[in-house]
Design an enzyme around this catalytic site. Sequence first.
Site, PDB file in Angstrom:
ATOM      1  N   PHE A 389       0.847  -1.192   0.000  1.00 55.43           N
ATOM      2  CA  PHE A 389       0.000   0.000   0.000  1.00 55.43           C
ATOM      3  C   PHE A 389       0.882   1.241   0.000  1.00 55.43           C
ATOM      4  CE2 PHE A 389      -4.151  -1.766   2.030  1.00 55.43           C
ATOM      5  CZ  PHE A 389      -4.220  -2.708   1.015  1.00 55.43           C
ATOM      6  N   GLU A 390       0.640   2.116  -0.942  1.00 58.43           N
ATOM      7  CA  GLU A 390       1.394   3.354  -1.053  1.00 58.43           C
ATOM      8  C   GLU A 390       0.405   4.514  -1.110  1.00 58.43           C
ATOM      9  OE1 GLU A 390       4.316   3.144  -4.187  1.00 58.43           O
ATOM     10  OE2 GLU A 390       4.873   1.096  -3.680  1.00 58.43           O
TER      11      GLU A 390
END
Length: 604
Positions: A389-390
């Site tokens: 997750f960014e």
Amino acid sequence: MDRTRHPALRSSLFAALTAATLAAAGLVAVAPSAHAADADLMRNGGFESGLDGWNCTAGSGVAVSSPVHSGTGALKATPAGSDNAQCSQVVAVQPNSTYTLSSWVQGSYVYLGASGTGTTDVSTWTQSAPSWQQLTTTFKTGASTTSVTVYTHGWYGTAAYEADDVSLIGPGGAPVQIPAAPAGLTASGATSSSIGLSWSPATGATGYNIYRDGAKAASVSGTSATVTGLTPTTSYAFQVAATNSAGESPKSAAVTAATTGGTTPPPSGHALVGYLHASFANGAGYTRMADVPDDWNIIDLAFGEPTSATSGDIRFNLCPVSECPTVEPLADFKAAIKAKQAAGKKVLISIGGQNGQVQLTTTAARDTFVSSVSKIIDDYGLDGLDIDFEGHSLSLNTGDTDFRSPTTPVIVNLIDALKTLKAKYGSKFVLTMAPETFFVQLGYQYYGSGPWGGQDPRCGAYLPVIHALRDSLTLLHVQDYNSGSIMGLDNQYHSMGGSDFHIAMTDMLLTGFPVAGDTSKTFPALRPDQVAIGLPASTQAGNGWTSPTEVAKTLDCLTKKANCGAYQTHGTWPGLRGLMTWSINWDRFNGGEFSKNFDAYPWS
């Protein structure tokens, strides 16, 4: 000699004479002196008895014999990193009363103040005091105020300051009483190496000491803490005592809790982790699964992507022929996965990436995430899941201040989803995470500082997820790139691309660190076999590319305590798991330089 009287003095004298004349004439009542019972209420305000009665943050203060303003002692306090060297004392006062606070100080940006007044808290400061200078301020207490906190502090990144002869003049309050023993001590959230504790606040307490099997283990200011560094499958007895300026209370009733058994460590040996561009094309070119070199131990399929940011629905498809003319048929791709697994490799689906924002804002999205990821794992026969997750996937924070008990829905729902997947697939399920440094190491400075302290909402947002899953986490490989400079445990900033940066960032994970400077909220260390270092495979793969020479120096320092640069580690970890890179495709594009250097490194 100047014969002109100072205007203020003339005014004061005139006012006094006028008041006396009116009083004599019976026209006004003369109030008794407001200071008749006033006294200096500070305990050891001259530091003649060391730091008795004083508390200094982060061990920043010491009593010195020179320089002093008077007597034989003074305070010297040194700011460091995110700590401003605050030294404080709780003083008993009376409600609805006026007080004068003063201190002699030396240094730059020195502050003197009082908090908890019940009215308007006050402070005063000097920008520069090369010699002793007196700071003075006044305040009035509120209708129910019985104590205030008097403090001095410096400023972040400045040199040490000195303070002496701190005084608080006014009517004295009731003597400070030692608190009663805290009640309601409970234990929860046990892991293989830590146990969480919480208790009810004790009246009059300003801090708490935690005891493990009769020995003092920690001191905190709040009513909860996580005791770390414990042994798996071991029972411990905990007690808590309350403290204030009068001393320490009796210990609470003991509570017994046991650590969990932990997880079976992954197979011995060092691992090379890489991402395979399986669903899209870029300048690195397409690589078929069967053509992935044998150097790679864990292969992350990039990427499973959401159908929308908040749906929780994740899909994975091979790169279309229009983008990747050399893509293999689906049956060949699945067969190649089985062949890799037969050779001892692990193949995971990676969720997220730069463009794949996932926000599990509802329980419905959480459940959809679990079912859709399970379908991908089952359809392709995969070994597990990588969370990448960014962006702002974990940034909808509602003001969490403790990574051990998050309330933000996107974080709570992700934790629940990962626990469900782990329970479904059992001990063979491989779970890895690839957060950016913003999400992890920046929590050392900013996480939970209210809410988020005006900082980027990614600061430390992964910490609750990592902590909640630490007993199920196979591997954490933080992306040591695309991040800019980050502060290490030495309270110095380190820049990408050199060995010091990777050493400092990895040392934080293997040592543990106080979150946002709060030692009562220390993020526990991970096992060395749970940690790999994330690097770009080439200059085209991301900012922060690190030369093979610097990578070797990084591994030398962390695993052998050799070739360390400016940053000195807090230990030596020969069991460090290995390296991760973005990406397998970029490494092949550059002739396999990254993987070849990994294979050539003398690990022992």
